[in-house]
Design a protein around this motif. Sequence first.
Motif, mmCIF file in Angstrom:
data_model
loop_
_atom_site.group_PDB
_atom_site.id
_atom_site.type_symbol
_atom_site.label_atom_id
_atom_site.label_comp_id
_atom_site.label_asym_id
_atom_site.label_seq_id
_atom_site.Cartn_x
_atom_site.Cartn_y
_atom_site.Cartn_z
ATOM 1 N N PRO A 179 1.050 -1.256 -0.154
ATOM 2 C CA PRO A 179 0.044 0.170 0.056
ATOM 3 C C PRO A 179 0.688 1.503 0.036
ATOM 4 O O PRO A 179 1.909 1.281 0.864
ATOM 5 N N PRO A 180 0.621 2.197 -0.790
ATOM 6 C CA PRO A 180 1.453 3.480 -0.947
ATOM 7 C C PRO A 180 1.736 4.300 0.297
ATOM 8 O O PRO A 180 2.781 4.607 0.620
ATOM 9 N N GLU A 181 0.460 4.081 1.125
ATOM 10 C CA GLU A 181 0.618 4.905 2.456
ATOM 11 C C GLU A 181 1.837 4.309 3.326
ATOM 12 O O GLU A 181 2.152 4.945 4.539
ATOM 13 N N LEU A 182 1.983 3.064 3.182
ATOM 14 C CA LEU A 182 2.877 2.200 4.014
ATOM 15 C C LEU A 182 4.412 2.311 3.609
ATOM 16 O O LEU A 182 5.270 2.186 4.536
ATOM 17 N N GLY A 183 4.662 2.778 2.430
ATOM 18 C CA GLY A 183 5.932 3.009 1.961
ATOM 19 C C GLY A 183 6.799 1.567 1.609
ATOM 20 O O GLY A 183 6.250 0.580 2.187
ATOM 21 N N SER A 184 7.842 1.777 0.945
ATOM 22 C CA SER A 184 8.458 0.515 0.788
ATOM 23 C C SER A 184 10.164 0.816 1.013
ATOM 24 O O SER A 184 10.986 0.007 1.150
ATOM 25 N N GLY A 185 10.666 1.929 1.016
ATOM 26 C CA GLY A 185 11.997 2.220 1.132
ATOM 27 C C GLY A 185 12.756 1.961 -0.056
ATOM 28 O O GLY A 185 13.957 2.329 -0.223
ATOM 29 N N CYS A 186 12.138 1.926 -0.980
ATOM 30 C CA CYS A 186 12.801 1.396 -2.505
ATOM 31 C C CYS A 186 12.451 2.236 -3.517
ATOM 32 O O CYS A 186 11.338 2.540 -3.719
ATOM 33 N N ILE A 187 13.330 2.750 -4.180
ATOM 34 C CA ILE A 187 13.091 3.749 -5.539
ATOM 35 C C ILE A 187 12.774 2.933 -6.720
ATOM 36 O O ILE A 187 12.217 3.504 -7.881
ATOM 37 N N HIS A 188 12.806 1.502 -6.891
ATOM 38 C CA HIS A 188 12.708 0.676 -7.684
ATOM 39 C C HIS A 188 11.507 0.016 -8.059
ATOM 40 O O HIS A 188 10.736 0.207 -9.167
ATOM 41 N N GLY A 189 10.681 -0.230 -7.095
ATOM 42 C CA GLY A 189 9.381 -1.050 -7.098
ATOM 43 C C GLY A 189 9.271 -2.382 -7.353
ATOM 44 O O GLY A 189 10.447 -2.924 -7.686
ATOM 45 N N THR A 190 8.196 -3.060 -7.036
ATOM 46 C CA THR A 190 8.240 -4.524 -6.808
ATOM 47 C C THR A 190 8.244 -5.199 -8.352
ATOM 48 O O THR A 190 8.932 -6.146 -8.636
ATOM 49 N N PRO A 191 7.612 -4.596 -9.661
ATOM 50 C CA PRO A 191 7.943 -5.262 -10.589
ATOM 51 C C PRO A 191 9.157 -5.154 -11.088
ATOM 52 O O PRO A 191 9.839 -6.230 -11.748
ATOM 53 N N TRP A 192 10.368 -4.400 -10.858
ATOM 54 C CA TRP A 192 11.684 -4.260 -10.826
ATOM 55 C C TRP A 192 12.397 -5.652 -10.146
ATOM 56 O O TRP A 192 13.116 -6.401 -10.485
ATOM 57 N N PHE A 193 11.831 -5.636 -8.895
ATOM 58 C CA PHE A 193 12.465 -6.498 -7.970
ATOM 59 C C PHE A 193 12.094 -8.038 -8.503
ATOM 60 O O PHE A 193 12.952 -8.747 -8.471
ATOM 61 N N VAL A 194 11.031 -8.059 -8.830
ATOM 62 C CA VAL A 194 10.529 -9.646 -9.260
ATOM 63 C C VAL A 194 11.223 -9.897 -10.739
ATOM 64 O O VAL A 194 11.843 -10.777 -10.808
ATOM 65 N N GLY A 195 11.421 -8.774 -11.451
ATOM 66 C CA GLY A 195 12.190 -9.128 -12.596
ATOM 67 C C GLY A 195 13.687 -9.371 -12.598
ATOM 68 O O GLY A 195 14.007 -10.436 -13.028
ATOM 69 N N GLN A 196 14.307 -8.632 -11.500
ATOM 70 C CA GLN A 196 15.634 -9.035 -11.276
ATOM 71 C C GLN A 196 15.811 -10.210 -10.574
ATOM 72 O O GLN A 196 16.783 -10.915 -10.801
ATOM 73 N N LEU A 197 15.132 -10.588 -9.489
ATOM 74 C CA LEU A 197 15.101 -11.553 -8.862
ATOM 75 C C LEU A 197 14.938 -12.999 -9.743
ATOM 76 O O LEU A 197 15.631 -13.930 -9.561
ATOM 77 N N GLY A 198 13.930 -13.087 -10.532
ATOM 78 C CA GLY A 198 13.594 -13.992 -11.267
ATOM 79 C C GLY A 198 14.593 -14.365 -12.393
ATOM 80 O O GLY A 198 15.206 -15.541 -12.564
ATOM 81 N N THR A 199 15.213 -13.211 -12.818
ATOM 82 C CA THR A 199 16.300 -13.501 -13.696
ATOM 83 C C THR A 199 17.531 -14.253 -13.289
ATOM 84 O O THR A 199 17.887 -15.246 -13.916
ATOM 85 N N GLN A 200 17.896 -13.793 -12.102
ATOM 86 C CA GLN A 200 19.016 -14.217 -11.247
ATOM 87 C C GLN A 200 18.780 -15.842 -10.812
ATOM 88 O O GLN A 200 19.570 -16.437 -10.934
ATOM 89 N N LEU A 201 17.645 -15.944 -10.389
ATOM 90 C CA LEU A 201 17.229 -17.305 -9.996
ATOM 91 C C LEU A 201 17.064 -18.324 -11.167
ATOM 92 O O LEU A 201 17.742 -19.382 -10.961
ATOM 93 N N LEU A 202 16.659 -18.099 -12.247
ATOM 94 C CA LEU A 202 16.732 -18.758 -13.337
ATOM 95 C C LEU A 202 18.063 -19.235 -13.834
ATOM 96 O O LEU A 202 18.404 -20.415 -13.987
ATOM 97 N N ARG A 203 19.037 -18.142 -13.745
ATOM 98 C CA ARG A 203 20.222 -18.387 -14.088
ATOM 99 C C ARG A 203 20.967 -19.424 -12.958
ATOM 100 O O ARG A 203 21.493 -20.234 -13.629
ATOM 101 N N GLU A 204 20.759 -19.182 -11.958
ATOM 102 C CA GLU A 204 21.491 -19.885 -10.790
ATOM 103 C C GLU A 204 21.017 -21.378 -11.057
ATOM 104 O O GLU A 204 21.739 -22.308 -10.856
#
Length: 287
Positions: free
Chosen positions: A36-61
């Motif tokens: 929820p936007p009102e709770l914040g995340s502390g991240c400038i990138h956002g969730t779609p960026w995060f899942v894309g980065q993590l999924g790519t790294q995980l498939l590679r590993e």
Amino acid sequence: MRVSSASAAGSAHKPNEDFLAVSPRVALVLDGLTSPPELGSGCIHGTPWFVGQLGTQLLREATCRPEVPLIDCVAEAITRVADLHRDTCDLTHLGTPSCSIAMVREGTHTVDHLSIFDSVILLDGPGGLKVLSDLRVNGYAQQEHKETTQHQIGTSEHQQAVSRLVAAQRPYRNVPTGYWVAAANPAAAHNAVTGSVPRSEVTRAAILSDGASCLVEDYELTDWAGLLDLLETQGPDEVISRVRQAEATDPSGERWPRYKASDDSTAVFCLLDGRGTRRPVVRRRGA
């Protein structure tokens, strides 16, 4: 593995926070946790960026190091993604981008699986149907969850209830006495639900974000065996279509109370025994 897959955003106004990836022996689905936007995340990138980065790294590993246990592959992938934004973002924030992970890897003798949080893995074959998920989160903030079911989707009361639920869950996230999600702490990998099934016992498998598994878990419009049959005969797109049809009949969540009118939905289906891949035998005259 022979793989078919589909993914659809729950809303035309928001990016899809699910992610899927496959290689010849690995399939995975990540489902980002909406903050929820009102709770914040502390991240400038956002969730779609995060899942894309993590999924790519995980498939590679998991693909390039087949001898390494999935737990270690996940831990390494989480660490690498954390390193990408620890200098720009507050990774200690309780709302730092996070997601579920559900993955399978076909080996010579086993099918290995790993789950973090609530996405679903189905393994089916001579060994029977196995339903695998990590539902430890259900043990926390039960009163706040109940409150979300008392308001119609789209009302300010419902949105406020969902925000209170997320706020109540966060202190229990990624702590030894709580539940685990994939975020910035590689310890989540070592608290995953994992296992191996003999390769001979599995002929088909599926991985579902909760926006697809809801067809069984929430809407009860089929059972797990029926969902697998639907995936095999009509494909993942049809599963998502049926989810959307159900949601359209209940936009305010009166029949099926839920957090969103329509959630991101992802389904991956795998055939592990070569069905559908055999070439026809051509008989030559005189043979």
